[in-house]
Design a protein around this motif. Structure first.
Motif, PDB file in Angstrom:
ATOM      1  N   TYR A 100      -2.264  10.689  -9.542  1.00 21.86           N
ATOM      2  CA  TYR A 100      -3.097  10.361  -8.277  1.00 21.86           C
ATOM      3  C   TYR A 100      -4.447   9.625  -8.753  1.00 21.86           C
ATOM      4  N   HIS A 132     -10.065   7.202  -0.742  1.00 21.74           N
ATOM      5  CA  HIS A 132      -8.761   6.938  -0.842  1.00 21.74           C
ATOM      6  C   HIS A 132      -7.973   7.553  -1.940  1.00 21.74           C
ATOM      7  N   ALA A 188      -0.341   8.188   0.627  1.00 23.43           N
ATOM      8  CA  ALA A 188      -1.820   7.747   0.501  1.00 23.43           C
ATOM      9  C   ALA A 188      -2.472   8.507   1.640  1.00 23.43           C
ATOM     10  N   GLU A 240      -4.043   8.359  -3.459  1.00 27.16           N
ATOM     11  CA  GLU A 240      -2.581   7.952  -3.534  1.00 27.16           C
ATOM     12  C   GLU A 240      -1.871   8.741  -4.593  1.00 27.16           C
ATOM     13  N   SER A 269       0.618  -1.221  -0.048  1.00 26.31           N
ATOM     14  CA  SER A 269      -0.131   0.059   0.199  1.00 26.31           C
ATOM     15  C   SER A 269       0.844   1.142   0.164  1.00 26.31           C
ATOM     16  N   PHE A 270       0.405   2.395  -0.659  1.00 24.99           N
ATOM     17  CA  PHE A 270       1.094   3.477  -0.718  1.00 24.99           C
ATOM     18  C   PHE A 270       0.779   4.203   0.560  1.00 24.99           C
ATOM     19  N   HIS A 271       0.061   3.962   1.503  1.00 29.93           N
ATOM     20  CA  HIS A 271       0.181   4.358   2.762  1.00 29.93           C
ATOM     21  C   HIS A 271       1.208   4.004   3.636  1.00 29.93           C
TER      22      HIS A 271
END
Length: 107
Positions: free
Chosen positions: A85, A100, A56, A102, A49-51
């Protein structure tokens, strides 16, 4: 106004995220709601995940009055942020509903 939910953690605030905050603030202000960041780098997300890369954010959508406005806000965010994005409205109508966003430099 940009608000951050209690417990949200930013390991570092990447420029690709920092620069979009004024646009998000303006979009939510137009619908008379605060822009609430509900997740950044904390929590459990999909592998890769980009989190976890600090690229993100998740934003609260449940406070918006109806589905039409939620979809309009989604489109406005997409238009404002541009092609690098990814912007999704996840779990529309469900208990985990959220936007969401990112940044994907490879797009």
């Amino acid at each position: 106004m940009i608000q951050v939910k209690d417990g949200v953690v930013f390991k570092r605030l990447m420029p690709q995220i920092y620069i979009i905050l004024p646009a998000l603030d303006a979009i939510f202000d137009d619908v008379n709601r605060p822009c609430v960041i509900t997740s950044a780098s904390e929590g459990k997300h999909k592998i890769g995940s980009f989190h976890y890369k600090d690229l993100a954010l998740d934003l609260r959508s449940r406070d918006l009055p109806n589905e039409q406005i939620k979809l309009e806000v989604l489109q406005r965010i997409k238009d404002a942020l541009g092609e690098k994005y990814d912007v999704l409205l996840e779990q529309l109508g469900g208990p985990g509903e959220h936007y969401h966003l990112e940044y994907d430099e490879h797009k």
